[in-house]
Design a protein around this motif. Structure first.
Motif, PDB file in Angstrom:
ATOM      1  N   GLY A  47       0.788  -1.231   0.000  1.00 43.55           N
ATOM      2  CA  GLY A  47       0.000   0.000   0.000  1.00 43.55           C
ATOM      3  C   GLY A  47       0.818   1.279   0.000  1.00 43.55           C
ATOM      4  O   GLY A  47       0.258   2.365   0.072  1.00 43.55           O
ATOM      5  N   ARG A 114       1.009  10.649  -7.382  1.00 41.11           N
ATOM      6  CA  ARG A 114      -0.348  10.360  -6.900  1.00 41.11           C
ATOM      7  C   ARG A 114      -0.618   8.877  -7.111  1.00 41.11           C
ATOM      8  O   ARG A 114      -0.338   8.321  -8.179  1.00 41.11           O
ATOM      9  CB  ARG A 114      -1.386  11.199  -7.637  1.00 41.11           C
ATOM     10  N   LYS A 116      -3.196   5.242  -5.817  1.00 35.90           N
ATOM     11  CA  LYS A 116      -4.444   4.746  -5.235  1.00 35.90           C
ATOM     12  C   LYS A 116      -4.194   3.421  -4.562  1.00 35.90           C
ATOM     13  O   LYS A 116      -3.499   2.561  -5.099  1.00 35.90           O
ATOM     14  CB  LYS A 116      -5.500   4.542  -6.329  1.00 35.90           C
ATOM     15  N   LYS A 118      -6.612   0.739  -2.020  1.00 35.64           N
ATOM     16  CA  LYS A 118      -7.861   0.458  -1.303  1.00 35.64           C
ATOM     17  C   LYS A 118      -8.896   1.554  -1.511  1.00 35.64           C
ATOM     18  O   LYS A 118      -9.616   1.955  -0.582  1.00 35.64           O
ATOM     19  CB  LYS A 118      -7.595   0.283   0.200  1.00 35.64           C
ATOM     20  N   GLY A 119      -8.950   2.069  -2.751  1.00 29.12           N
ATOM     21  CA  GLY A 119      -9.958   3.069  -3.090  1.00 29.12           C
ATOM     22  C   GLY A 119      -9.629   4.475  -2.637  1.00 29.12           C
ATOM     23  O   GLY A 119     -10.399   5.403  -2.902  1.00 29.12           O
ATOM     24  N   ARG A 120      -8.516   4.669  -1.961  1.00 21.65           N
ATOM     25  CA  ARG A 120      -8.152   5.992  -1.468  1.00 21.65           C
ATOM     26  C   ARG A 120      -6.976   6.542  -2.278  1.00 21.65           C
ATOM     27  O   ARG A 120      -6.033   5.819  -2.602  1.00 21.65           O
ATOM     28  CB  ARG A 120      -7.775   5.939   0.014  1.00 21.65           C
ATOM     29  N   THR A 121      -7.038   7.840  -2.610  1.00 17.52           N
ATOM     30  CA  THR A 121      -5.968   8.500  -3.367  1.00 17.52           C
ATOM     31  C   THR A 121      -5.062   9.270  -2.415  1.00 17.52           C
ATOM     32  O   THR A 121      -5.543   9.978  -1.520  1.00 17.52           O
ATOM     33  CB  THR A 121      -6.553   9.474  -4.407  1.00 17.52           C
ATOM     34  N   SER A 122      -3.762   9.120  -2.613  1.00 20.32           N
ATOM     35  CA  SER A 122      -2.796   9.833  -1.771  1.00 20.32           C
ATOM     36  C   SER A 122      -1.676  10.395  -2.633  1.00 20.32           C
ATOM     37  O   SER A 122      -1.467   9.968  -3.777  1.00 20.32           O
ATOM     38  CB  SER A 122      -2.230   8.908  -0.699  1.00 20.32           C
ATOM     39  N   THR A 123      -0.948  11.358  -2.076  1.00 16.51           N
ATOM     40  CA  THR A 123       0.172  11.990  -2.787  1.00 16.51           C
ATOM     41  C   THR A 123       1.457  11.799  -1.988  1.00 16.51           C
ATOM     42  O   THR A 123       1.504  12.082  -0.789  1.00 16.51           O
ATOM     43  CB  THR A 123      -0.079  13.498  -2.991  1.00 16.51           C
TER      44      THR A 123
END
Length: 250
Positions: A47, A114, A116, A118-123
């Protein structure tokens, strides 16, 4: 006075130094690329995203290096975008690029990724220092690629000055020669040595290339001294109107 031996001959050197203020020539020493240490990449946790980039690149004198973000990702991660911001001297030079081409110098790169999971976007953001180093060392194939037009013929095209500088990885140390002035001074010297057939024969042989160039309308020539790979390996190229007409290894 400079006692450097010119590619067009010792007599031309004597004449040329009578009309030019000579400067000391400093040849760039050939430098080999620094060895790069390769280490095994650490496993990226599930992740997560890790940004890596080499801290040093080597390019030729006229070249540039293409830099793209290097990203490692853990299981279950999808990379959505990778962007680079380039800073040099504290100023932003390029922004929001997928890749950049950089010439020799020291840069600060800000890389943003950027992703993804588990359905979440992070930077993920990282600042890196990148040194692009110039390698001023011409190899044997580079030298062999130079084409000499000794006759300065319209049907033959010698290597241009710009091409030679790219191949030799250097602008080259410059000496300029005014052809008409050299020939004028040589005629005065000829009067002094008119009674010595050996000196006159050598003078005529040495000045023949200049006379041929003058007859074809060449008014000035350049000599460029280049360093090549190896210990004290140097070349002098003579350029007439930007075209290579003679190449000599020193």
């Amino acid at each position: 006075m400079n006692t450097k031996t010119w590619a067009l001959g010792s007599l031309v050197a004597t004449v040329a130094t009578a009309v030019l203020v000579a400067g000391a020539i400093t040849s760039a020493k050939a430098s080999a690329p620094a060895p790069r240490t390769v280490t095994a990449a650490a496993k990226v946790p599930k992740g997560k995203v890790k940004i890596t980039n080499p801290t040093q690149r080597v390019v030729g004198w006229s070249g540039s290096v293409r830099v793209t973000p290097l990203v490692s990702k853990g299981a279950g991660v999808k990379v959505v975008s990778k962007r680079i911001h380039v800073y040099r001297g504290g100023k932003l030079r390029q922004a929001n690029r997928r890749a950049v081409s950089l010439r020799p110098g020291t840069y600060r790169l800000v890389i943003k990724v950027r992703s993804k999971a588990k359905g979440r976007t992070s930077t993920t953001r990282r600042s890196l220092r990148l040194v692009v180093r110039q390698n001023a060392c011409a190899t044997a194939p580079d030298v062999r690629a130079l084409k000499v037009d000794a006759a300065y013929s319209p049907s033959v095209k010698g290597t241009s000055l710009a091409q030679a500088q790219r191949l030799m990885r250097s602008p080259g140390a410059l000496e300029r020669v005014d052809v008409s002035q050299v020939l004028q001074h040589s005629s005065r010297l000829s009067e002094l040595y008119a009674g010595d057939p050996n000196v006159m024969a050598q003078a005529n042989a040495e000045l023949a290339p200049l006379r041929r160039l003058a007859a074809k309308g060449v008014r000035s020539i350049q000599e460029r001294e280049f360093a090549a790979c190896g210990v004290a390996t140097r070349y002098v190229g003579v350029f007439a109107e930007g075209e290579l007409v003679q190449l000599k290894r020193l």
